[in-house]
Scaffold this motif. Sequence first.
Motif, PDB file in Angstrom:
ATOM      1  N   ASN A 149      40.442  11.805  48.870  1.00 50.75           N
ATOM      2  CA  ASN A 149      41.186  12.120  50.086  1.00 50.75           C
ATOM      3  C   ASN A 149      40.184  12.427  51.189  1.00 50.75           C
ATOM      4  OD1 ASN A 149      40.576  14.484  48.416  1.00 50.75           O
ATOM      5  ND2 ASN A 149      41.472  15.659  50.111  1.00 50.75           N
ATOM      6  N   SER A 150      40.643  12.521  52.423  1.00 48.90           N
ATOM      7  CA  SER A 150      39.711  12.705  53.549  1.00 48.90           C
ATOM      8  C   SER A 150      39.818  14.104  54.148  1.00 48.90           C
ATOM      9  CB  SER A 150      39.972  11.665  54.636  1.00 48.90           C
ATOM     10  OG  SER A 150      41.274  11.840  55.187  1.00 48.90           O
ATOM     11  N   MET A 151      38.688  14.538  54.730  1.00 46.13           N
ATOM     12  CA  MET A 151      38.616  15.774  55.520  1.00 46.13           C
ATOM     13  C   MET A 151      38.109  15.376  56.904  1.00 46.13           C
ATOM     14  SD  MET A 151      39.521  18.002  53.204  1.00 46.13           S
ATOM     15  CE  MET A 151      39.144  19.556  53.964  1.00 46.13           C
ATOM     16  N   LEU A 152      38.704  15.963  57.951  1.00 50.88           N
ATOM     17  CA  LEU A 152      38.320  15.573  59.304  1.00 50.88           C
ATOM     18  C   LEU A 152      37.028  16.248  59.747  1.00 50.88           C
ATOM     19  CD1 LEU A 152      41.656  15.419  61.348  1.00 50.88           C
ATOM     20  CD2 LEU A 152      40.159  13.525  60.657  1.00 50.88           C
ATOM     21  N   TYR A 153      36.225  15.443  60.399  1.00 48.22           N
ATOM     22  CA  TYR A 153      34.970  15.926  60.984  1.00 48.22           C
ATOM     23  C   TYR A 153      34.957  15.463  62.432  1.00 48.22           C
ATOM     24  CZ  TYR A 153      29.932  16.551  61.745  1.00 48.22           C
ATOM     25  OH  TYR A 153      28.700  16.932  62.225  1.00 48.22           O
ATOM     26  N   ALA A 154      34.621  16.406  63.354  1.00 45.88           N
ATOM     27  CA  ALA A 154      34.651  16.093  64.786  1.00 45.88           C
ATOM     28  C   ALA A 154      33.241  15.918  65.317  1.00 45.88           C
ATOM     29  CB  ALA A 154      35.363  17.183  65.556  1.00 45.88           C
ATOM     30  N   TYR A 155      33.050  14.828  66.056  1.00 41.89           N
ATOM     31  CA  TYR A 155      31.798  14.645  66.785  1.00 41.89           C
ATOM     32  C   TYR A 155      32.001  15.241  68.174  1.00 41.89           C
ATOM     33  CZ  TYR A 155      29.804  11.638  63.213  1.00 41.89           C
ATOM     34  OH  TYR A 155      29.282  11.167  62.050  1.00 41.89           O
ATOM     35  N   VAL A 156      31.111  16.158  68.537  1.00 37.21           N
ATOM     36  CA  VAL A 156      31.296  16.939  69.763  1.00 37.21           C
ATOM     37  C   VAL A 156      30.161  16.640  70.734  1.00 37.21           C
ATOM     38  CG1 VAL A 156      31.511  19.265  70.710  1.00 37.21           C
ATOM     39  CG2 VAL A 156      32.408  18.745  68.422  1.00 37.21           C
ATOM     40  N   PHE A 162      31.632   8.761  56.799  1.00 34.53           N
ATOM     41  CA  PHE A 162      32.158   9.431  57.978  1.00 34.53           C
ATOM     42  C   PHE A 162      32.854   8.358  58.799  1.00 34.53           C
ATOM     43  CE2 PHE A 162      29.161  12.373  56.416  1.00 34.53           C
ATOM     44  CZ  PHE A 162      29.394  13.626  56.973  1.00 34.53           C
ATOM     45  N   GLY A 163      34.176   8.254  58.607  1.00 36.87           N
ATOM     46  CA  GLY A 163      34.912   7.215  59.307  1.00 36.87           C
ATOM     47  C   GLY A 163      34.421   5.822  58.958  1.00 36.87           C
ATOM     48  N   THR A 223      31.432   9.397  67.177  1.00 34.64           N
ATOM     49  CA  THR A 223      32.191   9.988  68.285  1.00 34.64           C
ATOM     50  C   THR A 223      33.582  10.338  67.790  1.00 34.64           C
ATOM     51  OG1 THR A 223      32.944   7.811  69.017  1.00 34.64           O
ATOM     52  CG2 THR A 223      30.952   8.677  70.061  1.00 34.64           C
ATOM     53  N   GLY A 224      34.181  11.330  68.451  1.00 30.30           N
ATOM     54  CA  GLY A 224      35.564  11.673  68.160  1.00 30.30           C
ATOM     55  C   GLY A 224      35.741  12.267  66.775  1.00 30.30           C
TER      56      GLY A 224
END
Length: 453
Positions: free
Chosen positions: A359-366, A320-321, A344-345
């Motif tokens: 490849n990457s998939m976006l994951y958001a920290y909320v 994750f990042g 974060t973010g």
Amino acid sequence: MFPVAASENHTAAARPYDDPSNPVSFSAAAAGPTLSSVTPSSGSASGGTTVTLVGTGLTGATSVKFGANPATSFTVNSATQITAVTPAGTPGVVPVTVTTTAGTSNPVAFTYVTAGPTLSSVTPSSGSVSGGTTVTLVGTGLTGATSVKFGANPATSFTVNSATQITAVTPAGTPGVVPVTVTTTAGTSNPVAFTYQNSPVVTALSPSNGPTSGGSTVTITGADLTAVTSVKFGETPAASFTVDSATQITAVSPAGTAGGVPVTVTTAAGTSSAGSASAYFFYANPPQLADIAPTAGPAAGGTAVTLTGADLLNATAVLFGGVSSPSFTVESSTRITATAPPGTGYRPVTVVTPGGTSNSMLYAYVSPPTLTGVSPASGTTDAGAQVTLSGTNLSRTTKVSFGAALASFKIISETTLSAVAPAGAAGNVPVTVTTPGGVSNSVTYTRVAPPGI
């Protein structure tokens, strides 16, 4: 009787011709010596070659000559054979003759050759203990070689290509270094070293898999890995390799296709067996991600995230990042469940396998949502009252709860929600909002019974 005159009275002394003559010895002259051969018929110009002369009438030989030079020594073995040691001479052909009291023989030819053979190299310089390695010997004075030896064992076969080169096939031997020598009529050469080796063996690879694009640095362990001439992945040579020791090689995998291939090592002693599973290298396609769910979670981490895609087997990390998931489970080649670490973010999520990085998939920290108010703050016990919820971090709301009852809602902005209060008993009820960031604090909504009830 007739008187005899005194002048005719002869005595034996006076008439010697009346007596027999004294004896004179006589014998037929012996035939002179002949030569039919000299063996060997050539030798070193420095002399010292022992030769055998065959002919007739050799008894009582007084001289054996090589050209004008007498033999260093000779022995008459019989009337048909003499053994002689050659004197020094100059390169070329000279007549060999034997002299007896009956004369001098016909000549036979003896060839003086340059000084004994020398060897400077043997290529390859090592081979299998089972023999059968074809080697090239380079040196001088190799013409007329009569023997090539590896230690005490003669070569299986050899061919004199020229005065400076011989091709020979090694006999069987035992592990270790042996001297190789060449013998001609001029002598035996200096030795050069040849090493007998057992055939190489590959016992393990680390890592044992990598991407189809190649480029993996693989440590190959085994035995008898010195003097390696080739490392192959299947039928394809390694991009490069280094022999670290007799038990280890470091090689870089070439490009390949998905699947397993045997890794083999070749030395002068042979090629390693491709039969052992531990000697297989597995090429993997790079992993692919198609979806991530959920797409967001709290900054504290801990969310179970499902990743779907292809070629996900043997995953070694879920990032994750760049931060590794604290735990993940590869459920199949198309699905992985991973626990999100804190963050974060927005963070790109990738999967690492022996085939590479996906490849990457976006994951958001909320951040967790907060509520500051509900308007109106009260309504009837019937369903249908429209209320506005105010707060922060509301744009990812997944649930609005009035107590235990769920309300339908609409996201207006990061700070505003519109909701329809569900029916319920009169009284105060806590209102909360749930987002991937967590559950908000509660604000109070009061249900009032309609007039007349």
